[in-house]
Design a protein around this motif. Structure first.
Motif, PDB file in Angstrom:
ATOM      1  N   PRO A  59       0.840  -1.202   0.000  1.00 38.69           N
ATOM      2  CA  PRO A  59       0.000   0.000   0.000  1.00 38.69           C
ATOM      3  C   PRO A  59       0.873   1.249   0.000  1.00 38.69           C
ATOM      4  CG  PRO A  59      -0.111  -1.118   2.115  1.00 38.69           C
ATOM      5  CD  PRO A  59       0.698  -1.979   1.217  1.00 38.69           C
ATOM      6  N   GLU A  62      -2.526   6.499   2.076  1.00 37.13           N
ATOM      7  CA  GLU A  62      -3.979   6.428   2.140  1.00 37.13           C
ATOM      8  C   GLU A  62      -4.598   5.942   0.832  1.00 37.13           C
ATOM      9  OE1 GLU A  62      -6.196   7.712   4.680  1.00 37.13           O
ATOM     10  OE2 GLU A  62      -4.514   7.793   6.056  1.00 37.13           O
ATOM     11  N   LYS A  63      -3.974   6.304  -0.290  1.00 36.26           N
ATOM     12  CA  LYS A  63      -4.522   5.929  -1.591  1.00 36.26           C
ATOM     13  C   LYS A  63      -3.399   5.426  -2.475  1.00 36.26           C
ATOM     14  CE  LYS A  63      -8.441   9.022  -1.695  1.00 36.26           C
ATOM     15  NZ  LYS A  63      -9.192  10.000  -2.450  1.00 36.26           N
ATOM     16  N   GLY A  64      -3.709   4.443  -3.269  1.00 35.06           N
ATOM     17  CA  GLY A  64      -2.753   3.955  -4.243  1.00 35.06           C
ATOM     18  C   GLY A  64      -1.953   2.758  -3.753  1.00 35.06           C
ATOM     19  N   THR A  88      -1.673   5.732  -8.385  1.00 38.23           N
ATOM     20  CA  THR A  88      -2.690   6.392  -7.561  1.00 38.23           C
ATOM     21  C   THR A  88      -3.941   6.701  -8.383  1.00 38.23           C
ATOM     22  OG1 THR A  88      -1.684   8.541  -8.021  1.00 38.23           O
ATOM     23  CG2 THR A  88      -1.015   7.431  -5.995  1.00 38.23           C
ATOM     24  N   THR A  90      -7.437   5.447 -10.744  1.00 41.29           N
ATOM     25  CA  THR A  90      -8.625   4.693 -10.362  1.00 41.29           C
ATOM     26  C   THR A  90      -8.276   3.214 -10.232  1.00 41.29           C
ATOM     27  OG1 THR A  90      -9.252   4.312 -12.654  1.00 41.29           O
ATOM     28  CG2 THR A  90     -10.110   6.306 -11.600  1.00 41.29           C
ATOM     29  N   ALA A  91      -9.136   2.484  -9.562  1.00 41.88           N
ATOM     30  CA  ALA A  91      -8.868   1.066  -9.295  1.00 41.88           C
ATOM     31  C   ALA A  91      -8.767   0.268 -10.582  1.00 41.88           C
ATOM     32  CB  ALA A  91      -9.955   0.494  -8.392  1.00 41.88           C
ATOM     33  N   THR A  94      -5.537   0.864 -12.310  1.00 42.81           N
ATOM     34  CA  THR A  94      -4.451   0.260 -11.538  1.00 42.81           C
ATOM     35  C   THR A  94      -4.385  -1.239 -11.786  1.00 42.81           C
ATOM     36  OG1 THR A  94      -4.712   1.955  -9.837  1.00 42.81           O
ATOM     37  CG2 THR A  94      -3.500  -0.008  -9.234  1.00 42.81           C
ATOM     38  N   ARG A 123      -6.721  -1.996  -2.320  1.00 47.26           N
ATOM     39  CA  ARG A 123      -7.630  -0.906  -2.657  1.00 47.26           C
ATOM     40  C   ARG A 123      -8.934  -0.997  -1.862  1.00 47.26           C
ATOM     41  NH1 ARG A 123      -5.947   2.942  -6.618  1.00 47.26           N
ATOM     42  NH2 ARG A 123      -8.033   3.654  -6.208  1.00 47.26           N
ATOM     43  N   GLN A 126      -8.413   0.379   1.530  1.00 50.32           N
ATOM     44  CA  GLN A 126      -8.208   1.828   1.564  1.00 50.32           C
ATOM     45  C   GLN A 126      -9.508   2.615   1.398  1.00 50.32           C
ATOM     46  OE1 GLN A 126      -5.374   2.301  -1.593  1.00 50.32           O
ATOM     47  NE2 GLN A 126      -3.629   2.046  -0.218  1.00 50.32           N
ATOM     48  N   ARG A 127     -10.592   1.939   1.059  1.00 48.88           N
ATOM     49  CA  ARG A 127     -11.876   2.629   0.925  1.00 48.88           C
ATOM     50  C   ARG A 127     -12.356   3.137   2.277  1.00 48.88           C
ATOM     51  NH1 ARG A 127     -15.500  -1.565  -1.816  1.00 48.88           N
ATOM     52  NH2 ARG A 127     -14.049  -2.193  -3.404  1.00 48.88           N
TER      53      ARG A 127
END
Length: 149
Positions: A59, A62-64, A88, A90-91, A94, A123, A126-127
């Motif tokens: 990870p 926070e994101k990505g 980083t 969108t899912a 990625t 991911r 991280q939501r």
């Protein structure tokens, strides 16, 4: 490291290495803390420290996610043997980028599904967590609560 085969390294280190998580119960699966191991299972296929080509997914805050991969040509140079890429977006983008990177030029196509599953799990974690709605009272409890107000 390149003068020694990966199979020999595995046979020497499979029972004792820094990444191995041993269990006290007999028959329990053994796990690995290797950052280049996608499934965290202690096996020859997934051991990143043994294979000349390995992929790890971590990870990124926070994101990505951050994808770490070994360069097979730089096996003798530990400082430059890894390269890192951070995604980083969108899912869906990625997942596609990680799958493409895992299978690019036959790098490790056998690990493509495990890499996408690992990215998906990271991911999902991280939501943001939605708060649970208050529980609605039904039947006699609802009548009693309405009468009390």
């Amino acid at each position: 490291m390149s003068n020694v085969s990966a199979d020999l390294i595995w046979e020497v280190t499979r029972l004792q290495n820094a990444y191995l998580v041993k269990r006290k119960t007999q028959g329990a699966p053994q796990f690995s803390r290797d950052p280049l191991n996608l499934t965290n299972l202690h096996s020859r296929k997934h051991a990143g420290f043994v294979n000349p080509k390995a992929i790890g997914i971590l990870p990124n805050g926070e994101k990505g996610v951050q994808v770490i991969a070994k360069k097979p040509a730089a096996a003798n140079k530990p400082a430059s043997s890894l390269y890192k890429v951070t995604y980083t977006t969108t899912a869906r983008k990625t997942y596609k980028a990680v799958a493409r990177q895992a299978a690019k030029n036959y790098y490790r196509p056998d690990l493509r599904a495990a890499a996408v599953a690992r990215v998906s799990a990271i991911r999902r974690a991280q939501r943001p967590v939605k708060p649970e709605p208050p529980k609605k009272l039904r039947g006699a409890a609802a009548k009693k609560a309405a009468a009390a107000q």
